[in-house]
Design a protein around this motif. Structure first.
Motif, PDB file in Angstrom:
ATOM      1  N   VAL A   1       0.839  -1.207   0.000  1.00 31.67           N
ATOM      2  CA  VAL A   1       0.000   0.000   0.000  1.00 31.67           C
ATOM      3  C   VAL A   1       0.870   1.253   0.000  1.00 31.67           C
ATOM      4  O   VAL A   1       1.900   1.303   0.673  1.00 31.67           O
ATOM      5  CB  VAL A   1      -0.913   0.011   1.253  1.00 31.67           C
ATOM      6  CG1 VAL A   1      -1.801   1.243   1.277  1.00 31.67           C
ATOM      7  CG2 VAL A   1      -1.781  -1.242   1.307  1.00 31.67           C
ATOM      8  N   MET A   2       0.441   2.244  -0.776  1.00 33.42           N
ATOM      9  CA  MET A   2       1.082   3.562  -0.710  1.00 33.42           C
ATOM     10  C   MET A   2      -0.006   4.621  -0.604  1.00 33.42           C
ATOM     11  O   MET A   2      -0.886   4.695  -1.463  1.00 33.42           O
ATOM     12  CB  MET A   2       1.925   3.833  -1.966  1.00 33.42           C
ATOM     13  CG  MET A   2       3.136   2.929  -2.069  1.00 33.42           C
ATOM     14  SD  MET A   2       4.126   3.294  -3.545  1.00 33.42           S
ATOM     15  CE  MET A   2       5.481   4.208  -2.826  1.00 33.42           C
ATOM     16  N   THR A   3       0.053   5.423   0.446  1.00 36.50           N
ATOM     17  CA  THR A   3      -0.929   6.490   0.657  1.00 36.50           C
ATOM     18  C   THR A   3      -0.200   7.822   0.532  1.00 36.50           C
ATOM     19  O   THR A   3       0.795   8.040   1.225  1.00 36.50           O
ATOM     20  CB  THR A   3      -1.553   6.361   2.066  1.00 36.50           C
ATOM     21  OG1 THR A   3      -2.193   5.094   2.146  1.00 36.50           O
ATOM     22  CG2 THR A   3      -2.561   7.462   2.331  1.00 36.50           C
ATOM     23  N   ASN A   4      -0.706   8.672  -0.336  1.00 34.16           N
ATOM     24  CA  ASN A   4      -0.015   9.944  -0.565  1.00 34.16           C
ATOM     25  C   ASN A   4      -0.982  11.101  -0.738  1.00 34.16           C
ATOM     26  O   ASN A   4      -1.998  10.971  -1.422  1.00 34.16           O
ATOM     27  CB  ASN A   4       0.843   9.847  -1.825  1.00 34.16           C
ATOM     28  CG  ASN A   4       2.166   9.175  -1.534  1.00 34.16           C
ATOM     29  OD1 ASN A   4       2.914   9.608  -0.661  1.00 34.16           O
ATOM     30  ND2 ASN A   4       2.449   8.098  -2.248  1.00 34.16           N
ATOM     31  N   GLN A   5      -0.617  12.236  -0.161  1.00 33.79           N
ATOM     32  CA  GLN A   5      -1.371  13.460  -0.456  1.00 33.79           C
ATOM     33  C   GLN A   5      -0.888  13.999  -1.800  1.00 33.79           C
ATOM     34  O   GLN A   5       0.284  13.871  -2.149  1.00 33.79           O
ATOM     35  CB  GLN A   5      -1.092  14.519   0.601  1.00 33.79           C
ATOM     36  CG  GLN A   5      -1.614  14.179   1.966  1.00 33.79           C
ATOM     37  CD  GLN A   5      -1.381  15.329   2.924  1.00 33.79           C
ATOM     38  OE1 GLN A   5      -2.173  16.255   3.006  1.00 33.79           O
ATOM     39  NE2 GLN A   5      -0.289  15.270   3.653  1.00 33.79           N
ATOM     40  N   ILE A   6      -1.804  14.618  -2.540  1.00 35.91           N
ATOM     41  CA  ILE A   6      -1.435  15.327  -3.770  1.00 35.91           C
ATOM     42  C   ILE A   6      -2.302  16.584  -3.850  1.00 35.91           C
ATOM     43  O   ILE A   6      -3.429  16.585  -3.350  1.00 35.91           O
ATOM     44  CB  ILE A   6      -1.652  14.462  -5.045  1.00 35.91           C
ATOM     45  CG1 ILE A   6      -3.022  13.784  -5.002  1.00 35.91           C
ATOM     46  CG2 ILE A   6      -0.541  13.441  -5.233  1.00 35.91           C
ATOM     47  CD1 ILE A   6      -3.425  13.128  -6.302  1.00 35.91           C
ATOM     48  N   PHE A   7      -1.785  17.624  -4.467  1.00 34.36           N
ATOM     49  CA  PHE A   7      -2.526  18.879  -4.567  1.00 34.36           C
ATOM     50  C   PHE A   7      -2.517  19.374  -6.015  1.00 34.36           C
ATOM     51  O   PHE A   7      -1.874  20.385  -6.336  1.00 34.36           O
ATOM     52  CB  PHE A   7      -1.930  19.926  -3.612  1.00 34.36           C
ATOM     53  CG  PHE A   7      -1.959  19.476  -2.181  1.00 34.36           C
ATOM     54  CD1 PHE A   7      -3.117  19.607  -1.425  1.00 34.36           C
ATOM     55  CD2 PHE A   7      -0.852  18.868  -1.599  1.00 34.36           C
ATOM     56  CE1 PHE A   7      -3.166  19.162  -0.110  1.00 34.36           C
ATOM     57  CE2 PHE A   7      -0.879  18.414  -0.287  1.00 34.36           C
ATOM     58  CZ  PHE A   7      -2.040  18.562   0.461  1.00 34.36           C
TER      59      PHE A   7
END
Ligand code: FRU
Length: 527
Positions: free
Chosen positions: A488-494
């Motif tokens: 799993v990879m959880t990332n914020q992006i904007f």
């Protein structure tokens, strides 16, 4: 003359009407433009997650006091009600029947003479061991760390102690215990984040406490008097930073009757991709001592934005329900949102799975997540020749669940929008690594630490054959799950605009087959 004046008046009237119509038109247009750039209304500000939990306003970090009772999941959380950056900690509070649609509640715990209210847990004291309950009402007991700011500023080491409070109305109002703190400090600088659970093996309450570089286990008959029974970890696991937010629970290995105990330890800094991360240990617990012969370091999530996650006490259906803070101390205070700061991950179920010779802790969205997934668009099988690519238009790119299986070893996937922002995910099964690149994902320059390079996730136990990919996109996050939560990879992006297409590139020598490609809309959970 009259006629001329009349016709002049008419002309003037027409002119004024045209001007006012034009300005009216402009007004309308301006509104539409503003609406797109800065939408207004409840929970629709730029980057506001539409199906992840965020506080209505101000600063949030760790999930705290996760407990299920009377049909409701309680989520308490580290909260500073006066600012969008970290400050004197309170416990915020929300409740939900399915962990997707939340109802905000008043702030639950406020700082007092012993200090700020740092992270901790909550239990339902079903047997009234504490004596806080009444005949009609089981006490909900919160166990938390007191952080004495003045003591810290004075350079002392004993500024963190443990306190308790109880509620007789399921968390709406709280009374602090007059005997606080229930565990004092003997000079350990980082001594915090009590996770308490009912320990069937020893018929006692057990508290996990982190003490800088290791875990301490304490037992108590009544939540008030505690005795230290063991320690773990000085010589094991990753030690690139301080240990924080422990959790310990039993899980059956899928498809067997074997039970193993899993210990979660968040550390900051020291995560493989930088900053904060959560490692886990698989081992055994005899009621007092946790042991593990695990040598390699294991991480619950190899993205950069899943920290301080812990699990629910008393969750129904024997599910081990996890929620994490979707941020990283490297840049949590700088992310480009105005009204509030940060979100939680989607709720996830933790399971243990044997893959090849390894046992892995998997995390995958809770079943209830599916009831918020709306129509599918489209469902198809695609074939892509070696070195070729296929562009899949996305209908709900800002708020969607995208799922498919990949038949070949190596493929690159990237999201792109008209603004030129992109996020790329490269699966290389020859090298056994997944690379996640958010360097051009939109707004990235609010912190040098947000995207200094690409992120890498080793996938040593990935089996041969097709792999399943699931991605959840919300307005400021992308969660990637491989093989039902195995990696799993959880990332914020904007991103500056929503993503409107997913491109899949075949980097293998064989034809790439993508089966069951679906894009689902995920419903907004805020009314
Ligand atoms: C983890 C943490 C905890 C602490 C809390 C303070 O993110 O540092 O160890 O209790 O945040 O807000």
């Amino acid at each position: 003359m009259v006629k001329t004046m009349q016709s002049k008046g008419l002309q003037l009237f027409i002119l004024l009407s045209v001007i006012s119509m034009a300005s009216c038109k402009q007004e309308v247009k301006k509104d539409i433009v503003n609406e797109e750039l800065e939408p207004t209304g409840y929970y629709v500000e730029p980057y506001r997650s539409q199906y992840h939990f965020t506080p209505e306003e101000k600063w949030m970090n760790d999930p705290n006091g996760l407990v299920y009772t009377d049909g409701e999941y309680h989520l308490f959380y580290q909260y500073y009600p006066d600012s969008t950056v970290w400050g004197p900690m309170h416990w915020g509070h929300a409740v939900s029947k399915d962990m997707m649609k939340w109802k905000h509640k008043p702030v639950a715990l406020f700082p007092d003479e012993h200090g700020l209210i740092f992270s901790g847990s909550a239990v339902m004291d079903h047997n009234n061991t504490s004596g806080f309950g009444t005949e009609d009402q089981t006490a909900m007991v919160a166990i938390f760390t007191y952080h004495d700011m003045a003591g810290e500023q004075a350079g002392n080491k004993d500024f963190q102690t443990q306190g308790i409070a109880y509620s007789l109305d399921n968390g709406d109002s709280w009374t602090k215990y007059e005997g606080n703190p229930v565990i004092g400090n003997t000079g350990i600088k980082d001594f915090r984040d009590p996770k308490v659970f009912w320990n069937d093996k020893a018929e006692t309450w057990t508290m996990l406490l982190v003490a800088g570089d290791h875990l301490q286990i304490w037992n108590s008959p009544n939540l008030k008097e505690w005795e230290k029974v063991s320690e773990f970890g000085k010589e094991q696991g990753a030690h690139g930073g301080v240990w924080e937010c422990p959790d310990l629970f039993p899980l059956k290995i899928e498809g067997t009757n074997e039970i193993k105990w899993v210990l979660l330890i968040s550390i900051n800094p020291g995560a493989p991709n930088g900053g904060s991360g959560t490692q886990y240990f698989i081992g055994d617990f005899d009621g007092e001592t946790f042991t593990s012969d695990q040598v390699e370091h294991k991480w619950i999530d190899l993205g950069r934005d899943n920290y301080a996650g812990v699990t629910y006490n008393d969750a129904p259906n024997d599910e081990r329900v996890f929620i994490g803070w979707m941020s990283n101390w490297d840049y949590a205070r700088d992310t480009p949102t105005d009204k509030w700061r940060s979100a939680m991950t989607v709720p996830r179920e933790l399971t243990l799975r044997k893959v090849n010779d390894d046992v892995l802790l998997c995390n995958y969205p809770l079943k209830s997540f599916e009831s918020h997934v709306a129509m599918a668009y489209p469902e198809s099988v695609l074939e892509i020749l070696p070195t070729r690519k296929r562009i899949m238009p996305l209908k709900y790119g800002n708020q969607s669940k995208i799922q498919f299986t990949l038949s070949v070893p190596n493929a690159q996937m990237y999201f792109r929008n008209k603004n030129g922002d992109s996020v790329s995910i490269d699966v290389d099964r020859d090298k056994k690594v997944v690379t996640f690149d958010r360097r051009k994902s939109g707004k990235v320059d609010f912190s040098e630490k947000f995207a200094p390079g690409v992120q890498q996730m080793k996938i040593p136990s990935i089996p041969d054959g097709p792999i399943e990919i699931m991605m959840l996109l919300d307005h400021s996050s992308l969660e990637l799950f491989i093989n039902e939560g195995q990696y799993v990879m959880t990332n914020q992006i904007f991103p500056n605009e929503f993503f409107r297409a997913l491109t899949i590139v075949n980097n293998s020598e064989n034809e790439l087959k993508i089966e069951d490609f679906t894009e689902h809309k995920v419903e907004r959970v805020w009314d």
